[in-house]
Design a protein around this motif. Structure first.
Motif, PDB file in Angstrom:
ATOM      1  N   HIS A  12      -7.691  -1.329  -3.784  1.00  0.00           N
ATOM      2  CA  HIS A  12      -7.527  -0.587  -5.036  1.00  0.00           C
ATOM      3  C   HIS A  12      -8.627   0.477  -5.135  1.00  0.00           C
ATOM      4  O   HIS A  12      -8.343   1.637  -5.468  1.00  0.00           O
ATOM      5  CB  HIS A  12      -7.636  -1.501  -6.255  1.00  0.00           C
ATOM      6  N   LYS A  28      -2.563   3.750 -11.389  1.00  0.00           N
ATOM      7  CA  LYS A  28      -2.546   2.399 -10.842  1.00  0.00           C
ATOM      8  C   LYS A  28      -1.661   1.513 -11.712  1.00  0.00           C
ATOM      9  O   LYS A  28      -1.822   1.459 -12.927  1.00  0.00           O
ATOM     10  CB  LYS A  28      -3.978   1.848 -10.807  1.00  0.00           C
ATOM     11  N   TYR A  30      -0.721  -2.414 -11.897  1.00  0.00           N
ATOM     12  CA  TYR A  30      -1.152  -3.710 -11.372  1.00  0.00           C
ATOM     13  C   TYR A  30      -1.139  -4.730 -12.495  1.00  0.00           C
ATOM     14  O   TYR A  30      -1.812  -4.548 -13.507  1.00  0.00           O
ATOM     15  CB  TYR A  30      -2.556  -3.569 -10.781  1.00  0.00           C
ATOM     16  N   ASN A 128       0.246 -10.703  -5.312  1.00  0.00           N
ATOM     17  CA  ASN A 128      -0.223  -9.978  -6.481  1.00  0.00           C
ATOM     18  C   ASN A 128      -1.141  -8.803  -6.175  1.00  0.00           C
ATOM     19  O   ASN A 128      -1.268  -7.906  -7.006  1.00  0.00           O
ATOM     20  CB  ASN A 128      -0.939 -10.927  -7.441  1.00  0.00           C
ATOM     21  N   VAL A 129      -1.800  -8.797  -5.040  1.00  0.00           N
ATOM     22  CA  VAL A 129      -2.779  -7.728  -4.795  1.00  0.00           C
ATOM     23  C   VAL A 129      -2.339  -6.686  -3.776  1.00  0.00           C
ATOM     24  O   VAL A 129      -2.886  -5.594  -3.748  1.00  0.00           O
ATOM     25  CB  VAL A 129      -4.171  -8.279  -4.388  1.00  0.00           C
ATOM     26  N   GLU A 131      -0.389  -3.759  -1.690  1.00  0.00           N
ATOM     27  CA  GLU A 131       0.141  -2.454  -2.057  1.00  0.00           C
ATOM     28  C   GLU A 131       1.638  -2.407  -1.734  1.00  0.00           C
ATOM     29  O   GLU A 131       2.056  -2.791  -0.656  1.00  0.00           O
ATOM     30  CB  GLU A 131      -0.616  -1.422  -1.221  1.00  0.00           C
ATOM     31  N   TYR A 137       0.642  -2.088  -7.106  1.00  0.00           N
ATOM     32  CA  TYR A 137      -0.008  -3.270  -6.544  1.00  0.00           C
ATOM     33  C   TYR A 137       0.587  -4.532  -7.146  1.00  0.00           C
ATOM     34  O   TYR A 137       0.647  -4.694  -8.361  1.00  0.00           O
ATOM     35  CB  TYR A 137      -1.516  -3.238  -6.816  1.00  0.00           C
ATOM     36  N   GLY A 138       1.036  -5.418  -6.293  1.00  0.00           N
ATOM     37  CA  GLY A 138       1.561  -6.694  -6.729  1.00  0.00           C
ATOM     38  C   GLY A 138       3.068  -6.698  -6.929  1.00  0.00           C
ATOM     39  O   GLY A 138       3.699  -5.654  -7.146  1.00  0.00           O
TER      40      GLY A 138
END
Length: 193
Positions: A12, A28, A30, A128-129, A131, A137-138
Motif C-alpha cells: 500500500h 485507495k 481497502y 484482505n491485503v 492488490e 486492496y482486498g
C-alpha cells in the motif's frame, strides 16, 4: 497479526509513493473483512490459482519450487512459485520489486508466519491485503470494484475471474480472463471444489 487487522501494508505504501510521480489521482480502496465474509468459492479459487498445496505445506512448497526450477531450466524463462504465505509476507512487509534479497526474506519469514498464525488467518490476511487492481486492496474492494457486490456474494465464475487477475493486478481485468479463469475452474473441480 494474529488478532489485529493491518491498517496498511508495505505494498500500500509503495503504491502511494509511486502515485506521487504519476499523472492522475490515486484512490485507495481497502476494507478488511473477516474470512466468513468472503465467499467460499472465492477462497477456493484463490487457493486453486495461487497455491494448490496451501493446506499441506509449512510456508514454502518444496515440490512446487522444484517444478518451477525444472520449468525455468527447460523453458529458459522465469515464472512465479511463491506460496500464499510468501505472498502475504511480501505484501505486508516487503515490496513488489523482485530481488534475491526479497526472496531471502520471504524464505525466512514465511515459515515463521506459519508457526505464529493458523492457516485460516493467513488466508484471511492474504485475501484482505493483496492488490486486485490500481488502488484496489482486498477481496471486499475487488468485489465492489468489479461486480458491485460484497465479497460474500461472489459466485464461482466471478471468483475464478478475480483469482485470475492476482498475478498481474495492475494490467489484468476479470472480464478479459476467459482462458485462465476456465483453467482455475478446472483446478477447483479437480480439488473437489
Amino acid at each position: 497479526m494474529r488478532w489485529i487487522d493491518p491498517p496498511f501494508t508495505a505494498v500500500h505504501a509503495e503504491r502511494r509513493i509511486e502515485s506521487l510521480f504519476r499523472k492522475g489521482r490515486y484512490q485507495k480502496r481497502y476494507r478488511f473483512v473477516p474470512l466468513r465474509r468472503i465467499s467460499v468459492p472465492l477462497q477456493h479459487a484463490v487457493i486453486a490459482a495461487e497455491d494448490g498445496r496451501f493446506y499441506q505445506h509449512w510456508g514454502l512448497d518444496v515440490l512446487e519450487m522444484k517444478k518451477v526450477v525444472e520449468d525455468d531450466w527447460t523453458r529458459g524463462r522465469m515464472r512465479g512459485g511463491s506460496t500464499i504465505t510468501q505472498q502475504l509476507v511480501k505484501n505486508l512487509f516487503l515490496t513488489t520489486r523482485g530481488s534475491v534479497i526479497r526472496k531471502g526474506f520471504e524464505f525466512v519469514l514465511a515459515p515463521l508466519a506459519e508457526v505464529l498464525l493458523p492457516k485460516d488467518r493467513i488466508l484471511e490476511l492474504y485475501l484482505n491485503v493483496i492488490e486486485w487492481g490500481p488502488g484496489v486492496y482486498g477481496a471486499e474492494a475487488a468485489a465492489r470494484q468489479y461486480y458491485a457486490t460484497s465479497a460474500v456474494a461472489i459466485g464461482r465464475e466471478q471468483a475464478a475471474r478475480l483469482a485470475a487477475i492476482i498475478p498481474s493486478p495492475l494490467r489484468r481485468r476479470p472480464g478479459r480472463m476467459d482462458d485462465y479463469s476456465s483453467e482455475i475452474l478446472e483446478r477447483m473441480s479437480r480439488m473437489g471444489w
